[in-house]
Design a protein around this motif. Sequence first.
Motif, mmCIF file in Angstrom:
data_model
loop_
_atom_site.group_PDB
_atom_site.id
_atom_site.type_symbol
_atom_site.label_atom_id
_atom_site.label_comp_id
_atom_site.label_asym_id
_atom_site.label_seq_id
_atom_site.Cartn_x
_atom_site.Cartn_y
_atom_site.Cartn_z
ATOM 1 N N LEU A 101 0.859 -1.187 0.000
ATOM 2 C CA LEU A 101 0.000 0.000 0.000
ATOM 3 C C LEU A 101 0.895 1.236 0.000
ATOM 4 O O LEU A 101 1.634 1.470 0.961
ATOM 5 N N PHE A 102 0.833 2.001 -1.078
ATOM 6 C CA PHE A 102 1.655 3.202 -1.221
ATOM 7 C C PHE A 102 0.743 4.433 -1.282
ATOM 8 O O PHE A 102 0.029 4.641 -2.264
ATOM 9 N N ASP A 103 0.802 5.231 -0.220
ATOM 10 C CA ASP A 103 0.029 6.477 -0.169
ATOM 11 C C ASP A 103 0.780 7.606 -0.856
ATOM 12 O O ASP A 103 1.950 7.862 -0.529
ATOM 13 N N GLU A 104 0.100 8.289 -1.772
ATOM 14 C CA GLU A 104 0.647 9.483 -2.435
ATOM 15 C C GLU A 104 2.046 9.227 -3.022
ATOM 16 O O GLU A 104 2.937 10.068 -2.941
ATOM 17 N N ILE A 105 2.209 8.073 -3.658
ATOM 18 C CA ILE A 105 3.516 7.717 -4.213
ATOM 19 C C ILE A 105 3.900 8.608 -5.383
ATOM 20 O O ILE A 105 5.069 8.694 -5.757
ATOM 21 N N HIS A 106 2.919 9.318 -5.952
ATOM 22 C CA HIS A 106 3.240 10.212 -7.074
ATOM 23 C C HIS A 106 4.138 11.366 -6.649
ATOM 24 O O HIS A 106 4.617 12.126 -7.494
ATOM 25 N N VAL A 115 6.543 0.658 -9.576
ATOM 26 C CA VAL A 115 5.279 -0.047 -9.356
ATOM 27 C C VAL A 115 5.038 -1.073 -10.461
ATOM 28 O O VAL A 115 4.572 -2.187 -10.207
ATOM 29 N N SER A 116 5.402 -0.713 -11.689
ATOM 30 C CA SER A 116 5.237 -1.638 -12.811
ATOM 31 C C SER A 116 6.067 -2.892 -12.596
ATOM 32 O O SER A 116 5.600 -4.011 -12.842
ATOM 33 N N ARG A 117 7.305 -2.722 -12.113
ATOM 34 C CA ARG A 117 8.167 -3.888 -11.876
ATOM 35 C C ARG A 117 7.583 -4.783 -10.790
ATOM 36 O O ARG A 117 7.560 -6.017 -10.916
ATOM 37 N N LEU A 118 7.072 -4.175 -9.693
ATOM 38 C CA LEU A 118 6.485 -4.976 -8.618
ATOM 39 C C LEU A 118 5.319 -5.813 -9.134
ATOM 40 O O LEU A 118 5.184 -6.987 -8.797
ATOM 41 N N ARG A 119 4.491 -5.198 -9.959
ATOM 42 C CA ARG A 119 3.351 -5.940 -10.498
ATOM 43 C C ARG A 119 3.807 -7.082 -11.396
ATOM 44 O O ARG A 119 3.258 -8.187 -11.349
ATOM 45 N N GLU A 120 4.828 -6.827 -12.215
ATOM 46 C CA GLU A 120 5.362 -7.866 -13.097
ATOM 47 C C GLU A 120 5.939 -9.029 -12.285
ATOM 48 O O GLU A 120 5.944 -10.177 -12.746
ATOM 49 N N GLU A 121 6.378 -8.729 -11.062
ATOM 50 C CA GLU A 121 6.919 -9.782 -10.196
ATOM 51 C C GLU A 121 5.829 -10.501 -9.408
ATOM 52 O O GLU A 121 6.118 -11.348 -8.564
ATOM 53 N N GLY A 122 4.566 -10.147 -9.680
ATOM 54 C CA GLY A 122 3.455 -10.860 -9.063
ATOM 55 C C GLY A 122 2.891 -10.234 -7.811
ATOM 56 O O GLY A 122 2.075 -10.853 -7.117
ATOM 57 N N GLU A 123 3.286 -9.001 -7.502
ATOM 58 C CA GLU A 123 2.795 -8.343 -6.299
ATOM 59 C C GLU A 123 1.433 -7.687 -6.555
ATOM 60 O O GLU A 123 1.123 -7.272 -7.668
ATOM 61 N N LYS A 124 0.658 -7.581 -5.481
ATOM 62 C CA LYS A 124 -0.637 -6.905 -5.520
ATOM 63 C C LYS A 124 -0.481 -5.556 -4.826
ATOM 64 O O LYS A 124 -0.026 -5.496 -3.686
ATOM 65 N N ILE A 125 -0.890 -4.504 -5.506
ATOM 66 C CA ILE A 125 -0.524 -3.164 -5.061
ATOM 67 C C ILE A 125 -1.731 -2.237 -5.042
ATOM 68 O O ILE A 125 -2.524 -2.216 -5.994
ATOM 69 N N ILE A 126 -1.850 -1.468 -3.969
ATOM 70 C CA ILE A 126 -2.805 -0.363 -3.913
ATOM 71 C C ILE A 126 -2.003 0.925 -3.826
ATOM 72 O O ILE A 126 -1.093 1.049 -2.999
ATOM 73 N N ILE A 127 -2.336 1.881 -4.682
ATOM 74 C CA ILE A 127 -1.729 3.200 -4.586
ATOM 75 C C ILE A 127 -2.850 4.216 -4.414
ATOM 76 O O ILE A 127 -3.958 4.011 -4.887
ATOM 77 N N THR A 128 -2.563 5.288 -3.692
ATOM 78 C CA THR A 128 -3.534 6.369 -3.564
ATOM 79 C C THR A 128 -2.907 7.636 -4.127
ATOM 80 O O THR A 128 -1.682 7.781 -4.147
ATOM 81 N N GLY A 129 -3.762 8.548 -4.572
ATOM 82 C CA GLY A 129 -3.244 9.791 -5.123
ATOM 83 C C GLY A 129 -4.307 10.872 -5.158
ATOM 84 O O GLY A 129 -5.505 10.574 -5.289
ATOM 85 N N SER A 130 -3.876 12.101 -5.040
ATOM 86 C CA SER A 130 -4.801 13.234 -5.026
ATOM 87 C C SER A 130 -4.692 14.060 -6.293
ATOM 88 O O SER A 130 -4.982 15.252 -6.291
ATOM 89 N N ASN A 131 -4.254 13.414 -7.386
ATOM 90 C CA ASN A 131 -4.223 14.106 -8.671
ATOM 91 C C ASN A 131 -4.644 13.142 -9.768
ATOM 92 O O ASN A 131 -4.098 12.046 -9.890
ATOM 93 N N SER A 132 -5.626 13.548 -10.557
ATOM 94 C CA SER A 132 -6.199 12.655 -11.563
ATOM 95 C C SER A 132 -5.236 12.338 -12.691
ATOM 96 O O SER A 132 -5.455 11.395 -13.450
ATOM 97 N N LYS A 133 -4.149 13.102 -12.816
ATOM 98 C CA LYS A 133 -3.204 12.892 -13.911
ATOM 99 C C LYS A 133 -2.070 11.939 -13.542
ATOM 100 O O LYS A 133 -1.191 11.681 -14.357
ATOM 101 N N MET A 134 -2.088 11.418 -12.321
ATOM 102 C CA MET A 134 -0.945 10.611 -11.888
ATOM 103 C C MET A 134 -0.796 9.321 -12.684
ATOM 104 O O MET A 134 0.282 8.740 -12.735
#
Length: 403
Positions: A101-106, A115-134
């Motif tokens: 869980l990564f808060d405001e990682i942008h 984050v892309s690499r973690l997903r490719e390695e099979g991880e499940k990820i939640i990210i939060t962000g306060s900007n729609s363009k992130m």
Amino acid sequence: MNEIKQVLVDQKARLERKFEKEKIIERDIPDLKKYLSHPNVLAILGVRRSGKSTLAEMLLRGENFGYVNFDDDRLAGIKVDDLYKLEKIIYELFGEVEYFLFDEIHNVKGWELFVSRLREEGEKIIITGSNSKMLSGELATALTGRHVNFTLFPFSFSEYLRFKGVKIEKVKDTFTTSSEGVIKRELGNYMREGGFPEVLKISDDLIFSIFSDIVYKDVVQRLKIKRIELFKVFTVNIIKYYSNEVSLSKLSKTLKLSNNTVEEWFNGLINAYVVITSERFTNRPREGMTSPKKVYVIDPSFITSIALDSSKGRIMENLVALQLSRMGEKLFYLKGNNYEIDFLTRDKAIQVTYASGKDEIPKREIEGLNKIKTKEKIVITWDYEDKLGEIKFIPIWKFLLTI
């Protein structure tokens, strides 16, 4: 390295205390965890302080997960290369985690590839962000079809009632008389207090600090705005336009700013979820692009406290816009010859008017609906309910709780 370890330990402990001491309510949302049944990225987006982090934490309660809040001032200046060190620290502290869980990682430039690499390695990820363009950059390209976005708003009216502990009694779709009275009273409070969780937990005074945080952290810093005071004036002016069309060209003349600057600042407010917009419906694309947009504010507390406005009819329309947006509807309005439709959706035409009786409803609201074809025609009133021909009249409180 030891400093980062201390930050992560402190953050996780603070997280646990939140669920032990604070009042946490269930949100009216779809089943988001299903999107993490396979390695995937779930992005929870929305205006700052709307409860994104709490929602993400609720989804992962009972699971072993690694947690980092990049809005922590002790992590200011962290570089993308440090993210790999941080990953090692997470495993060291929390073992083989099942989720990240990564808060405001942008806040970290270049975070997308990490984050892309973690997903490719099979991880499940939640990210939060306060900007729609992130998610409009490299992550969107790298994870085409492999990430899910969800936009969270401040509390809806039903969530507000739940937080306040208001119990609603009804038989099928009919509310009891006593429940109606309580609901109407609380609606007046909601129109003033809004739905930011911290404001309701602590004090109305927090509205001003939340507003300042959003303006500075999510717009001024991101756009590198130097004329900060002028930008604040601009923002307040935009809020005052709520439930109305906004002319950026007029604002540029009034504030003596270039059209490009005004457009950039306006888009900055949209991207930070301060305002949402409704486009003019037309069969001519060019006309739609050049027509003024109608503006709605993300929470009624900004209207009453920042713009110092308490116009019930306009606030009602703003609440309807927020409710439709929560439902995933794209907002359109229609302007015809001598009539206007406040909202057009895929199957509804909706008018909003502050009326408590049939005789108080302006004729133009009815005439406008009679001139178009759609599956449902609705007039949202303050306290009048009926059905006349094709048109349903629904009180605002019932619309917010049942639609």
